[in-house]
Design a protein around this motif. Structure first.
Motif, PDB file in Angstrom:
ATOM      1  N   MET A 184       0.840  -1.186   0.000  1.00  0.00           N
ATOM      2  CA  MET A 184       0.000   0.000   0.000  1.00  0.00           C
ATOM      3  C   MET A 184       0.886   1.251   0.000  1.00  0.00           C
ATOM      4  N   THR A 185       0.592   2.177  -0.876  1.00  0.00           N
ATOM      5  CA  THR A 185       1.366   3.404  -1.008  1.00  0.00           C
ATOM      6  C   THR A 185       0.934   4.404   0.060  1.00  0.00           C
ATOM      7  N   THR A 186       1.912   5.028   0.696  1.00  0.00           N
ATOM      8  CA  THR A 186       1.588   6.025   1.722  1.00  0.00           C
ATOM      9  C   THR A 186       1.384   7.391   1.084  1.00  0.00           C
ATOM     10  N   GLY A 187       0.784   8.286   1.850  1.00  0.00           N
ATOM     11  CA  GLY A 187       0.598   9.655   1.371  1.00  0.00           C
ATOM     12  C   GLY A 187       1.915  10.323   1.052  1.00  0.00           C
ATOM     13  N   LEU A 188       2.931  10.049   1.847  1.00  0.00           N
ATOM     14  CA  LEU A 188       4.248  10.633   1.601  1.00  0.00           C
ATOM     15  C   LEU A 188       4.837  10.101   0.298  1.00  0.00           C
ATOM     16  N   GLU A 189       4.706   8.813   0.069  1.00  0.00           N
ATOM     17  CA  GLU A 189       5.208   8.232  -1.184  1.00  0.00           C
ATOM     18  C   GLU A 189       4.478   8.833  -2.386  1.00  0.00           C
ATOM     19  N   ARG A 190       3.154   9.009  -2.251  1.00  0.00           N
ATOM     20  CA  ARG A 190       2.397   9.604  -3.356  1.00  0.00           C
ATOM     21  C   ARG A 190       2.862  11.036  -3.626  1.00  0.00           C
ATOM     22  N   LEU A 191       3.095  11.809  -2.565  1.00  0.00           N
ATOM     23  CA  LEU A 191       3.571  13.183  -2.739  1.00  0.00           C
ATOM     24  C   LEU A 191       4.953  13.194  -3.373  1.00  0.00           C
ATOM     25  N   ASN A 192       5.824  12.330  -2.925  1.00  0.00           N
ATOM     26  CA  ASN A 192       7.194  12.289  -3.446  1.00  0.00           C
ATOM     27  C   ASN A 192       7.266  11.857  -4.899  1.00  0.00           C
ATOM     28  N   ALA A 228      -1.542  19.331  -4.760  1.00  0.00           N
ATOM     29  CA  ALA A 228      -1.652  18.802  -3.397  1.00  0.00           C
ATOM     30  C   ALA A 228      -1.096  19.798  -2.379  1.00  0.00           C
ATOM     31  N   LEU A 229       0.038  20.373  -2.671  1.00  0.00           N
ATOM     32  CA  LEU A 229       0.650  21.318  -1.732  1.00  0.00           C
ATOM     33  C   LEU A 229      -0.144  22.618  -1.654  1.00  0.00           C
ATOM     34  N   THR A 230      -0.728  23.032  -2.762  1.00  0.00           N
ATOM     35  CA  THR A 230      -1.544  24.253  -2.758  1.00  0.00           C
ATOM     36  C   THR A 230      -2.774  24.067  -1.886  1.00  0.00           C
ATOM     37  N   ARG A 231      -3.279  22.850  -1.781  1.00  0.00           N
ATOM     38  CA  ARG A 231      -4.403  22.573  -0.861  1.00  0.00           C
ATOM     39  C   ARG A 231      -3.991  22.838   0.583  1.00  0.00           C
ATOM     40  N   CYS A 232      -2.707  22.694   0.863  1.00  0.00           N
ATOM     41  CA  CYS A 232      -2.202  22.886   2.232  1.00  0.00           C
ATOM     42  C   CYS A 232      -1.833  24.335   2.497  1.00  0.00           C
ATOM     43  N   ASP A 245      10.833  11.695   5.351  1.00  0.00           N
ATOM     44  CA  ASP A 245       9.768  11.209   6.209  1.00  0.00           C
ATOM     45  C   ASP A 245       8.862  12.388   6.545  1.00  0.00           C
ATOM     46  N   ALA A 246       7.825  12.129   7.331  1.00  0.00           N
ATOM     47  CA  ALA A 246       6.863  13.182   7.665  1.00  0.00           C
ATOM     48  C   ALA A 246       7.536  14.342   8.399  1.00  0.00           C
ATOM     49  N   LEU A 260      -3.015  15.450   4.377  1.00  0.00           N
ATOM     50  CA  LEU A 260      -2.537  15.021   3.063  1.00  0.00           C
ATOM     51  C   LEU A 260      -1.818  13.677   3.171  1.00  0.00           C
ATOM     52  N   LEU A 261      -0.973  13.550   4.170  1.00  0.00           N
ATOM     53  CA  LEU A 261      -0.248  12.295   4.333  1.00  0.00           C
ATOM     54  C   LEU A 261      -1.157  11.140   4.742  1.00  0.00           C
ATOM     55  N   ALA A 262      -2.220  11.453   5.461  1.00  0.00           N
ATOM     56  CA  ALA A 262      -3.154  10.428   5.929  1.00  0.00           C
ATOM     57  C   ALA A 262      -4.129   9.995   4.845  1.00  0.00           C
ATOM     58  N   SER A 263      -4.259  10.809   3.791  1.00  0.00           N
ATOM     59  CA  SER A 263      -5.252  10.481   2.751  1.00  0.00           C
ATOM     60  C   SER A 263      -4.740   9.449   1.774  1.00  0.00           C
TER      61      SER A 263
END
Length: 170
Positions: free
Chosen positions: A1-9, A19-23, A41-42, A167-170
């Motif tokens: 399972m891909t993590t939110g951090l992996e998806r962002l990276n 994604a970052l603009t949402r934050c 990492d987070a 974002l990381l939890a999604s």
């Protein structure tokens, strides 16, 4: 399972920008965050986010503020802020159960605040009731413009951290 951090990276630049603009709605902040990807990492992500925010200034802050709805303005959450509506709605849960008088006072307070300072009232609303947010708004109305801008920027930094966590939890 891909993590939110992996998806962002591993996201495309376009998707990571979105994604970052949402934050955080500051283009300068987003560009700084894209420049330091991938994040180890987070904690690395959060540290870089804080550093990037520290290197922004008043114009960047005001730009970021425009990506937030007014506290208690639920209809605008759905219309204008569709990309962050769910997050904003969760952040402002304390407004949902508010008394009509408190909501009206918040609406008027928001108008007065914006007229005085030239930007919307920002507070990290997570966990706060509408009455608490109203008291904070009223208490901040006597600040100088410079002091209030710095307080709003600090509140925005808290909101950004919470949104990065989401974002990381999604």
């Amino acid at each position: 399972m891909t993590t939110g951090l992996e998806r962002l990276n591993t996201a495309t630049t376009e998707d990571a920008t979105q994604a970052l603009t949402r934050c955080c709605g500051s283009r300068r902040w987003v560009e700084a965050m894209l420049a330091v990807r991938p994040f180890r990492d987070a904690e690395h992500l959060y540290a870089e986010a804080a550093t990037a925010w520290e290197h922004t200034g008043p114009e960047d802050w005001k730009e970021a503020f425009t990506h937030h709805p007014r506290i208690g303005d639920v209809s605008k959450l759905r219309e204008k802020y569709a990309s962050t509506a769910q997050w904003s709605s969760q952040e402002q849960q304390g407004v949902a159960a508010a008394d009509e008088r408190v909501l009206e006072a918040l609406a008027q307070g928001n108008r007065d605040y914006e007229a005085r300072y030239g930007f919307i009232f920002l507070v990290c609303a997570t966990g706060k009731s509408a009455a608490e947010m109203l008291a904070l708004l009223q208490g901040r109305m006597n600040n100088t413009s410079d002091a209030e801008l710095r307080i709003a920027a600090a509140e925005h930094a808290k909101i950004t951290r919470i949104r990065l966590e989401k974002l990381l939890a999604s």
